[in-house]
Design a protein around this motif. Structure first.
Motif, PDB file in Angstrom:
ATOM      1  N   TYR A 177       0.817  -1.211   0.000  1.00 37.08           N
ATOM      2  CA  TYR A 177       0.000   0.000   0.000  1.00 37.08           C
ATOM      3  C   TYR A 177       0.855   1.267   0.000  1.00 37.08           C
ATOM      4  N   THR A 179       3.600   2.030   1.408  1.00 37.22           N
ATOM      5  CA  THR A 179       4.061   2.466   2.717  1.00 37.22           C
ATOM      6  C   THR A 179       5.560   2.719   2.668  1.00 37.22           C
ATOM      7  N   ASN A 210       1.816   6.521   4.050  1.00 34.94           N
ATOM      8  CA  ASN A 210       1.188   5.336   3.455  1.00 34.94           C
ATOM      9  C   ASN A 210      -0.227   5.666   3.009  1.00 34.94           C
ATOM     10  N   THR A 212      -2.542   3.031   3.067  1.00 31.98           N
ATOM     11  CA  THR A 212      -3.258   2.006   3.820  1.00 31.98           C
ATOM     12  C   THR A 212      -4.153   1.164   2.911  1.00 31.98           C
ATOM     13  N   HIS A 213      -4.696   0.109   3.500  1.00 31.71           N
ATOM     14  CA  HIS A 213      -5.571  -0.812   2.766  1.00 31.71           C
ATOM     15  C   HIS A 213      -6.989  -0.257   2.622  1.00 31.71           C
ATOM     16  N   PHE A 274     -12.992  -2.879   2.660  1.00 36.55           N
ATOM     17  CA  PHE A 274     -12.039  -1.787   2.511  1.00 36.55           C
ATOM     18  C   PHE A 274     -12.723  -0.469   2.165  1.00 36.55           C
ATOM     19  N   ASN A 672       0.519 -10.724   9.094  1.00 38.18           N
ATOM     20  CA  ASN A 672      -0.782 -11.355   8.839  1.00 38.18           C
ATOM     21  C   ASN A 672      -0.661 -12.324   7.662  1.00 38.18           C
ATOM     22  N   SER A 692      -5.148  -4.712   9.672  1.00 38.17           N
ATOM     23  CA  SER A 692      -4.584  -4.758   8.326  1.00 38.17           C
ATOM     24  C   SER A 692      -4.615  -6.175   7.759  1.00 38.17           C
ATOM     25  N   THR A 695       0.430  -7.999   4.595  1.00 33.88           N
ATOM     26  CA  THR A 695       1.282  -6.948   4.048  1.00 33.88           C
ATOM     27  C   THR A 695       2.726  -7.440   3.975  1.00 33.88           C
TER      28      THR A 695
END
Length: 704
Positions: A177, A179, A210, A212-213, A274, A672, A692, A695
């Motif tokens: 994403y 980041t 970032n 983000t998702h 999302f 994750n 999240s 990632t």
């Protein structure tokens, strides 16, 4: 049953049979070790002002130091806190840094910065780069930090200048994403060796961005910490510490609405998880400036003093559409609660403490005493309108904040809340024998609340409380490497209501535990069992729903275990496990119909019964190191009626590090690993605040 693999691994790490093993001698020096582990002989930090080690202090203490933060890939100080036993932390907007620990949440868990208790909103997670360690003390600890702290205390400690001639470190990372992060740290001697006055400076800077998702959410954050250490004489030093933090978030994510019907385990539409239902120009901003002046003076070989003078200035701005709920047939999302607010805060204070070693009736004793004075002022300028509208979750225009009826630019002051605290405290450790020691302490606080209204229809309010809190504990070091302890501690918490006159609510805890090394020093462990009571907090009057009564009662009991074991010279296992049983003993809630319902026997919201962490690290070759980790959090209740639940989850991760040379390393990390869909926090809407997804991250770090 998805958590069984984690618990099985954790049971292999925790030494339940360690009492039968050969225990190893240790040397207590109060210093932290570079070797991974619990480091029981490092300083206990804010847990005591007596200069004791973790092992010597009769309390449950857990610390994530700089080595732990880096090895476990903690991106923020909140990530570091989540590695500690029993802590479940998240950062939903509007809740500051949310913490659940030992059955308590929110204001019952004090979050401090460098030993200073500040307003909770400042505990939003900041990049971990500028922090040296995170400290946790379990149970009531008002003795150390004043009002609050029924469930425990967290302390985030910033890096400060050291007496190294030169040290440079840097880090660059990039991940999913988009980041990105870049950080630099420099410690440098400003004077030549042998100079009469020595100066050392440290500068740490980090920037993170970032996307983000979550759709449209973008974050940009800066953190800067500078400190100047001056050795003015061999016995007198001064540290000037300055910090600046700036966080800017566009279209902050306020949660994912749950599907109807809302009963039992709450469900979400995973295909739309999302989605960001906030307005396009939603905003969260925070700017914080810290300044500290720290004097350390050694009067003689047995007496030292420290004085910390500090100033804090902060401003937080919110502008969001915050509440989302599905229609009865789940075809549209109804949005509401348009809220704009500015919080301007300032805190000024001084902490003075004196420590003295001597003897009493031939017994070794250490005294610590001092005073604290602080003034915390916060001005709120809110605008709250309904902002109701509906959108199609599969295709919608988020709109803009000032297009909502009733909204307008600008801030109008509502009220200023000023809390003045004057405190006296004393603490003592008495060596009753060469193995048995007694720790005692008392604190007196005079707390004055002054609420000034800036609107004609609101009254000014003045309140005063004078709580006395304390702690008494016994530690028995039956061999050099193992002890047992028992502790009783109390806490006081000032009321949140300013419309009714209440006394402080109180808390007390009994705790027993042990800290020990085993297997010839290859392993170390801690175990603690506790019972906490909190009472006399405000609950709704069942006879008059418009009023409150100070009769609330809440209890929790639990067990915490932590261990680190060098299984082989190449394989390190670390883990912790916490179990808690928390319930309301006297608690009434006003429900939507206007009726008042007792919640006696129910578990507070967002309190997991079990939390566990496990890390396995293996040195594959001299230049290669790999590892896996797992985190389990049990289900929580989303409502006080305990009819709505949020499912448990287990997160897995892995990393691989290559040492390019003695200074530089490259680390690839997956978080994750199984792409678990999970909720970190449950809003009262109800809505999930999702964690999240899977990632990837690549980081290059260098030190020389």
């Amino acid at each position: 049953m998805k958590h069984l693999p984690l618990l099985a691994g954790l049971c292999g790490c925790l030494p339940f049979g360690a009492w039968a093993l050969e225990l190893a001698p240790t040397t207590i020096d109060g210093a932290a070790s570079n070797e991974p582990g619990l480091a029981l002989d490092q300083s206990s930090g804010m847990a005591s002002r007596l200069g004791l080690s973790v092992r010597e202090t009769p309390a449950s203490i857990s610390i994530a130091d700089r080595n732990d933060i880096e090895r476990r890939g903690a991106k923020t100080f909140q990530d570091a806190a989540n590695t500690l036993p029993g802590v479940n932390a998240s950062a939903p907007p509007g809740f500051g840094g949310f913490i659940s620990y030992r059955g308590f949440t929110s204001s019952q868990i004090t979050q401090m910065f460098n030993g200073i208790n500040v307003a909770g909103g400042l505990a939003r997670p900041v990049d971990a780069w500028i922090y040296d360690r995170v400290e946790l003390v379990g149970g009531p600890s008002s003795l150390i930090n004043g009002a609050g702290s029924v469930g425990g205390s967290l302390n985030y400690v910033t890096k400060l200048a050291t007496r190294e001639e030169q040290a440079v470190e840097g880090q660059i990372n990039y991940g999913s994403y988009d980041t990105t992060g870049i950080a630099l740290g420099l410690n440098h001697a400003l004077t030549e060796p042998g100079a009469e006055v020595q100066h050392y400076a440290r500068l740490d800077v980090s920037r993170n961005t970032n996307h983000t998702h979550i759709d449209r959410q973008q974050r940009d954050a800066w953190s800067v910490a500078f400190s100047l250490l001056s050795d003015l004489t061999p016995n007198l030093s001064h540290t000037l510490a300055l910090e600046y933090q700036d966080e800017h978030e566009d279209s902050p994510y306020w949660g994912t609405p749950v599907l109807n019907p809302k009963a039992g385990e709450l469900k979400i539409d995973k295909h739309n998880r999302f989605n960001n239902y906030n307005v396009a120009d939603g905003r969260y901003e925070q700017r914080t400036i810290w300044a500290r002046s720290i004097i350390d003076y050694r009067i003689n070989d047995s007496t030292t003093l420290r004085n910390t003078l500090y100033h804090l200035d902060s401003q937080r701005d919110y502008r969001n559409l915050e509440t989302y709920q599905y229609s009865a047939d789940n075809s549209v999302v109804n949005r509401s609660t348009a809220y704009q607010v500015r919080h301007q805060g300032e805190q000024n204070g001084n902490q003075f403490e004196l420590r003295h070693d001597n003897s009493l009736f031939g017994l070794a004793t250490t005294w610590s005493g001092g005073f604290e004075y602080k003034v915390n002022s916060t001005t709120a300028s809110p605008l709250n309108v309904s902002g109701k509208n509906a959108v199609d979750p599969n295709h919608y225009d988020p709109g803009h904040f000032y297009d909502l009826p009733g909204t307008k630019p600008g801030f109008i002051k509502d009220k200023t809340t000023e809390v003045t605290t004057k405190a006296l405290f004393v603490e003592n450790r008495l060596g009753l024998t060469d193995k048995l020691s007694l720790l005692t302490g008392l604190r007196y606080d005079a707390i004055d609340l002054d609420v000034t209204s800036h609107r004609d229809n609101q009254p000014n309010v003045k309140r005063r409380w004078e709580p006395v809190t304390g702690r008494v504990g016994l530690t028995y070091q039956f061999i050099p490497s193992a002890n047992v302890y028992v502790q009783y501690s109390t806490a006081a918490e000032q009321p949140t209501s300013t419309t009714q006159v209440f006394d402080v609510s109180t808390g007390k805890q009994w705790e027993v535990g042990s800290k020990f090394d085993y297997l010839d020093g290859r392993g170390s462990a801690t175990v603690a069992a506790y019972h906490i009571e909190r009472k006399d907090f405000a609950v709704t009057d069942p006879q008059d729903p418009t009023r409150s009564l100070a009769v609330g009662a809440q209890t929790s009991r639990g067990i915490e275990l932590a261990s680190s074991l060098r299984i082989t010279p190449k394989l390190l296992a670390e883990g912790n496990f916490a179990w808690v049983d928390a319930q309301y003993d006297d608690f009434n809630e006003k429900i939507a119909s206007g009726a008042v319902v007792s919640r006696k026997g129910n578990t507070p919201t967002n309190v997991p019964k079990r939390v566990a962490n496990l890390w396995l690290t293996y040195d594959i070759a001299p230049a290669w190191q790999g590892g896996v980790d797992a985190r389990y959090v049990a289900q929580v209740y989303a409502d006080n009626a305990n009819t709505l639940t949020v499912p448990a989850y287990t997160l897995f991760g892995t990393f691989l590090t290559y040492k390019v040379d003695q200074h530089t390393s490259v680390t690839g990390r997956v978080r994750n690993l199984t792409n678990e869909v999970y909720a970190q926090f449950a809003h009262v809407s109800p809505a999930y605040y999702l964690g999240s997804p899977r990632t990837f991250e690549l980081a290059v770090q260098t030190k020389f």
